[in-house]
Design an enzyme around this catalytic site. Structure first.
Site, mmCIF file in Angstrom:
data_model
loop_
_atom_site.group_PDB
_atom_site.id
_atom_site.type_symbol
_atom_site.label_atom_id
_atom_site.label_comp_id
_atom_site.label_asym_id
_atom_site.label_seq_id
_atom_site.Cartn_x
_atom_site.Cartn_y
_atom_site.Cartn_z
ATOM 1 N N SER A 89 0.812 -1.221 0.000
ATOM 2 C CA SER A 89 0.000 0.000 0.000
ATOM 3 C C SER A 89 0.846 1.271 0.000
ATOM 4 O O SER A 89 0.402 2.305 -0.505
ATOM 5 C CB SER A 89 -0.958 0.009 1.195
ATOM 6 N N HIS A 130 1.136 5.047 4.560
ATOM 7 C CA HIS A 130 0.307 5.543 3.464
ATOM 8 C C HIS A 130 0.643 6.991 3.132
ATOM 9 O O HIS A 130 0.774 7.356 1.950
ATOM 10 C CB HIS A 130 -1.176 5.431 3.840
#
Length: 232
Positions: free
Chosen positions: A126, A178
């Protein structure tokens, strides 16, 4: 001509996207072999981000290898579906080498953010995927007259927003990873795709590379000293 056509066909295939998925599936199989994808020992063996080993054993490669590891089948399937669909689009625009650089350096920055601000073990693609998300926004700025890029940027901009909101509301998500992926992807996208006619200093190729390196150095300094301070 036959050979030239075959070569052109091959160059248009998303070979890096397929390669990333292939490597990730192989490493997942090895995780299972070493004890399971959710097994902490297996994750450490395979190269998950683990701050103590990065600092005390100088295993700095752990800032890259986590992007090829996943914790559980749902985690793997979701991320690889995103890589498959979005990766093909972004690789077609950037080309093979630049797409590979975008993916790797977004993941590196994401893991560096995690290293600096999250002491927990972490893994997953991610960090790199968020770099792919934000690259669509950069492309829409560099080529504002391309309507398709604007539509792509709006779609993934909303996806970024929703992911950030929901990740902060749920536990067990490496939010700093992230955010780092977004920062890294933004800077690297400008560095590898900036138009030579653009005189804005913030859009300069070398400026963005320099900013990337400075942020990376600061994050490594923070993570290194933070863990030493906690253990002291």
């Amino acid at each position: 001509m036959q050979r030239h056509y075959s070569s052109r066909q091959f160059s248009q295939k998303p070979i890096v996207t397929y390669g990333i998925i292939g490597i990730t599936l192989v490493t997942f199989g090895l995780q299972v072999f070493f004890g399971g994808s959710e097994n902490i020992e297996s994750l450490i063996i395979m190269g998950a981000k683990f701050n103590e080993l990065i600092i005390y054993n100088n295993e700095w490669w752990r800032l890259i290898t986590p992007i090829f590891l996943h914790i559980g089948v749902p985690h793997l399937l979701f991320n690889m579906l995103v890589v498959y669909f979005l990766g093909q689009q972004i690789e077609f625009i950037f080309g093979h080498v630049r797409f590979a650089l975008l993916y790797l350096f977004s993941g590196l920055m994401g893991n560096a953010f995690s290293f600096a601000f999250n002491t927990s073990l972490s893994a997953g693609a991610s960090t790199a995927i968020f770099g792919l998300f934000v690259s669509t926004i950069v492309l829409s700025k560099l080529f504002p007259h391309v309507r398709e890029l604007g539509m792509l940027a709006r779609q993934y901009g909303m996806l970024i927003f929703l992911n950030i909101v929901f990740s902060f509301m749920s536990g067990g998500v490496d939010n700093m990873g992230h955010i780092g992926g977004l920062v890294g992807g933004y800077l690297i996208s400008y560095a590898i795709s900036v138009k030579h006619t653009d005189h804005n200093p913030l859009h300069n190729r070398f400026t963005n590379i320099g900013i990337y390196c400075i942020i990376l150095g600061i994050l490594i300094f923070i993570g290194y000293n933070q863990l030493l301070y906690i253990n002291f």
